[in-house]
Scaffold this active site. Structure first.
Site, PDB file in Angstrom:
ATOM      1  N   ARG A  55       0.819  -1.213   0.000  1.00 50.96           N
ATOM      2  CA  ARG A  55       0.000   0.000   0.000  1.00 50.96           C
ATOM      3  C   ARG A  55       0.858   1.272   0.000  1.00 50.96           C
ATOM      4  O   ARG A  55       0.504   2.262  -0.604  1.00 50.96           O
ATOM      5  CB  ARG A  55      -0.909  -0.021   1.222  1.00 50.96           C
ATOM      6  CG  ARG A  55      -2.257   0.579   0.938  1.00 50.96           C
ATOM      7  CD  ARG A  55      -3.210   0.339   2.061  1.00 50.96           C
ATOM      8  NE  ARG A  55      -3.250  -1.076   2.459  1.00 50.96           N
ATOM      9  CZ  ARG A  55      -3.839  -1.507   3.563  1.00 50.96           C
ATOM     10  NH1 ARG A  55      -4.424  -0.683   4.373  1.00 50.96           N
ATOM     11  NH2 ARG A  55      -3.848  -2.788   3.855  1.00 50.96           N
ATOM     12  N   HIS A 192       5.404 -23.455   6.999  1.00 53.11           N
ATOM     13  CA  HIS A 192       6.864 -23.343   7.034  1.00 53.11           C
ATOM     14  C   HIS A 192       7.529 -24.517   7.762  1.00 53.11           C
ATOM     15  O   HIS A 192       8.721 -24.724   7.625  1.00 53.11           O
ATOM     16  CB  HIS A 192       7.299 -21.985   7.591  1.00 53.11           C
ATOM     17  CG  HIS A 192       7.255 -21.888   9.083  1.00 53.11           C
ATOM     18  ND1 HIS A 192       6.139 -21.510   9.761  1.00 53.11           N
ATOM     19  CD2 HIS A 192       8.203 -22.114  10.023  1.00 53.11           C
ATOM     20  CE1 HIS A 192       6.401 -21.505  11.065  1.00 53.11           C
ATOM     21  NE2 HIS A 192       7.650 -21.861  11.254  1.00 53.11           N
ATOM     22  N   ASP A 249      -3.593 -21.535  15.922  1.00 49.35           N
ATOM     23  CA  ASP A 249      -2.306 -21.000  15.457  1.00 49.35           C
ATOM     24  C   ASP A 249      -1.326 -22.125  15.099  1.00 49.35           C
ATOM     25  O   ASP A 249      -0.516 -21.971  14.190  1.00 49.35           O
ATOM     26  CB  ASP A 249      -1.715 -20.113  16.571  1.00 49.35           C
ATOM     27  CG  ASP A 249      -0.455 -19.374  16.139  1.00 49.35           C
ATOM     28  OD1 ASP A 249      -0.381 -18.970  14.964  1.00 49.35           O
ATOM     29  OD2 ASP A 249       0.452 -19.192  16.968  1.00 49.35           O
ATOM     30  N   HIS A 254       1.125 -26.738  11.841  1.00 47.32           N
ATOM     31  CA  HIS A 254       2.452 -27.268  12.170  1.00 47.32           C
ATOM     32  C   HIS A 254       2.403 -28.635  12.874  1.00 47.32           C
ATOM     33  O   HIS A 254       3.111 -29.559  12.495  1.00 47.32           O
ATOM     34  CB  HIS A 254       3.213 -26.277  13.043  1.00 47.32           C
ATOM     35  CG  HIS A 254       3.252 -24.886  12.488  1.00 47.32           C
ATOM     36  ND1 HIS A 254       3.289 -24.635  11.133  1.00 47.32           N
ATOM     37  CD2 HIS A 254       3.250 -23.672  13.076  1.00 47.32           C
ATOM     38  CE1 HIS A 254       3.314 -23.312  10.935  1.00 47.32           C
ATOM     39  NE2 HIS A 254       3.289 -22.714  12.096  1.00 47.32           N
TER      40      HIS A 254
HETATM   41  C1  BG6 Z   1       3.848 -19.529  13.506  1.00 43.82           C
HETATM   42  C2  BG6 Z   1       2.939 -19.133  14.635  1.00 43.82           C
HETATM   43  O1  BG6 Z   1       3.117 -20.081  12.455  1.00 43.82           O
HETATM   44  O2  BG6 Z   1       4.800 -20.472  13.973  1.00 43.82           O
HETATM   45  C3  BG6 Z   1       3.742 -18.563  15.801  1.00 43.82           C
HETATM   46  O3  BG6 Z   1       1.996 -18.163  14.190  1.00 43.82           O
HETATM   47  C4  BG6 Z   1       4.819 -19.535  16.213  1.00 43.82           C
HETATM   48  O4  BG6 Z   1       2.889 -18.270  16.912  1.00 43.82           O
HETATM   49  C5  BG6 Z   1       5.640 -20.000  15.010  1.00 43.82           C
HETATM   50  O5  BG6 Z   1       5.649 -18.886  17.151  1.00 43.82           O
HETATM   51  C6  BG6 Z   1       6.568 -21.129  15.406  1.00 43.82           C
HETATM   52  O6  BG6 Z   1       7.445 -21.397  14.355  1.00 43.82           O
HETATM   53  P1  BG6 Z   1       8.883 -21.999  14.644  1.00 43.82           P
HETATM   54  O7  BG6 Z   1       9.466 -22.261  13.295  1.00 43.82           O
HETATM   55  O8  BG6 Z   1       9.623 -20.961  15.442  1.00 43.82           O
HETATM   56  O9  BG6 Z   1       8.667 -23.237  15.455  1.00 43.82           O
END
Ligand code: BG6
Length: 511
Positions: A55, A192, A249, A254
């Protein structure tokens, strides 16, 4: 010992990367350092360009210097100014609102120009590094215009960040919307965790060794513990976090990546369709609990103030942008059962939380106890537990615990361990985890991305817990002190089954 160097790959083919949210935190912290690492590793094509969209009003030069600054701040390796120069020389900027059609007209013109200048062949990778509320509007604009239409042999792909929906219905709606605009093969839903080498290695550990798979089932495994413990507090993310909570979250994304890699059946081929089908199938087989069972088999808790080391951590409820009577959980523990032949009767215990005693992500597989009978008339009073511990981070290792005879004239047994550490064997440059994911998307390999059915299968498992908690309101929200191992209620969840969590804080990674 000579370490094994990281393997090499050819540069990806020509393409233009369009980053929406180009002035945001994710771009600064992770994407730019990852792009730098790809450039340094020779994995970016010569015919490459970056177009940032955000933006804020900014000239191309201001955009480049913004990225350079971010890189100097967040790079995880030493940086070479020549590589930065080469990378950023290909970056241009388009300003505009994600929901304003004129943004896409400007983007279209910029793409035409950049593609001519950089010979990127019309291949486009759109990265949605924005807040989730912009996912649907951006996709809609891209999908309805010709900007993302695949034609003349050029590919058009979209990387979409988490959170993918906030419950089953919203994830389904987002999938429906996306699939009405683009083909599934164009959509790369990122998690990720799949960019972490230690996570990818679960597949190899299980399926490239003859050793583990024969005992990877209910005949030999007592239970599985999956832990993602963080020392981080909610910090400045109060607004997002209070509306989200630990379950949304972390779990459907994950923790379920780890869960499905451990629980899945062997895929027939190492390629995206086969692997993603088996992962989705594993989640699909999770027993859907009734509301009462969901309450019984889950713990939600919130951290309260405590002194942690030299710091005072305040109550979660006193965090900026968090409601003073919030019932949002910062910790969750679940017991899940899988209704299939491999796993019937084997509990999977999952836990994740903020402000805990130690940072630790691991999968611990507890094997069944050997019969004790042979040692009954000896001084031995118990056998050591057999755990296979896959430590994801911060320690990157795999350990096996077993019983050994203590040297000496009488029979005595002690628990011992063998540990494989990545750093002892491999010489890999540090990475953000996003390098592989971006590279894979550029070469069209979706194995490390989530398919629509996988995302929905994850939400389907989580939904009964969300519903049961909503029904229970504030009742049942436990508390734990910041800097602790978590709430007592989580210990009781396992104690009820005669089991115990492995301590989060302990001297060795896999001890
Ligand atoms: C993110 C979450 O997707 O993953 C965060 O939103 C979290 O709250 C993070 O801290 C953890 O990722 P990693 O790679 O540090 O374990």
């Amino acid at each position: 010992m000579n370490k094994i160097p990281a393997n090499v790959a050819p540069p990806a083919g020509p393409c233009c990367l369009v980053i929406f949210g180009a002035s945001g935190d994710l771009t600064h912290r992770l994407l730019v350092p990852a792009l730098y690492n790809l450039a340094a590793g020779g994995l970016l094509p010569d015919a490459f360009a970056i177009i940032g969209v955000a933006r804020r009003e900014m000239s191309n030069d201001a955009f480049r210097s913004d990225l350079a600054q971010a890189l100097r701040r967040f790079a995880i390796r030493g940086i070479d100014e020549r590589i930065i120069g080469r990378l950023l020389a290909r970056a241009t900027y388009v300003n505009g609102d994600a929901d304003d059609p004129s943004t896409y007209e400007r983007l279209d013109r910029e793409l035409a120009q950049v593609e001519r200048a950089c010979a990127t062949g019309g291949n486009r990778l759109f990265y949605l590094a924005t807040s989730p509320s912009a996912f649907a509007p951006i996709s809609r604009h891209l999908g309805r215009s010709s900007v993302a239409r695949e034609e003349d042999g050029a590919w058009r792909r979209l990387i979409i960040e988490k959170p993918f929906g906030t419950d089953l219905a919203s994830a389904q709606a987002l999938n429906r919307e996306l699939l009405g605009l683009l083909e599934e093969h164009q959509i790369y839903r990122i998690d990720h965790y799949l960019g972490k080498e230690t996570v990818q290695n679960i597949l190899v550990l299980r399926f490239a060794n003859g050793l583990f798979e024969p005992i990877w089932n209910r005949d030999h495994i007592d239970h599985v513990q999956i832990t993602v413990a963080e020392t981080l507090t909610v910090g400045r993310r109060g607004r997002f976090y209070d509306a989200t909570g630990a379950l949304r979250d972390m779990v459907p994304n994950h923790l379920f990546q780890l869960f499905s890699l451990v629980a899945m059946e062997p895929p027939s081929r190492f390629e995206a369709h086969a692997v993603r089908s088996e992962k989705a199938e594993a989640l699909d087989a999770v027993h859907v609990p009734s509301e009462a069972d969901a309450l019984r088999d889950s713990v939600r808790a919130q951290y309260v103030a405590a002194r942690v080391g030299d710091n005072e951590v305040e109550d979660y409820r006193r965090t900026a942008d968090v409601s003073p009577d919030s019932t949002t959980e910062t910790y969750v523990a679940l017991k899940l059962m899988i209704d299939n032949w491999r796993w019937a009767g084997v509990p999977f215990y999952l836990r994740t939380g903020k402000a805990l005693k130690s940072k630790r992500t691991e999968v611990a597989i507890k094997f069944k106890q050997a019969p004790f009978a042979m040692f009954r008339d000896t001084p031995v009073d118990r056998l050591a537990q057999n755990f296979l511990v896959i430590s994801i981070q911060p320690d990157e290792c795999i350990g096996l615990q077993f019983s050994a005879k203590v040297p000496g004239p009488v029979i005595a047994i002690s628990g011992v361990g063998m540990t494989f550490k990545y750093q002892d064997y491999f010489d890999a440059a540090p990475s953000t985890g996003y390098e592989t994911l971006i590279y894979d998307c550029m070469i069209g390999d979706a194995i490390l991305f989530q398919r629509a059915d996988g995302v929905e299968a994850g939400w389907r498992v989580v939904q009964p817990f969300l519903d049961a908690w909503r029904g229970a309101g504030p009742n049942g929200l436990a508390l734990y002190e910041a800097g602790s191992e978590g709430p007592n209620e989580a210990d009781q969840l396992l104690a009820r089954d005669g089991r115990r969590w492995r301590p989060i804080a302990r001297p060795g990674a896999v001890s």
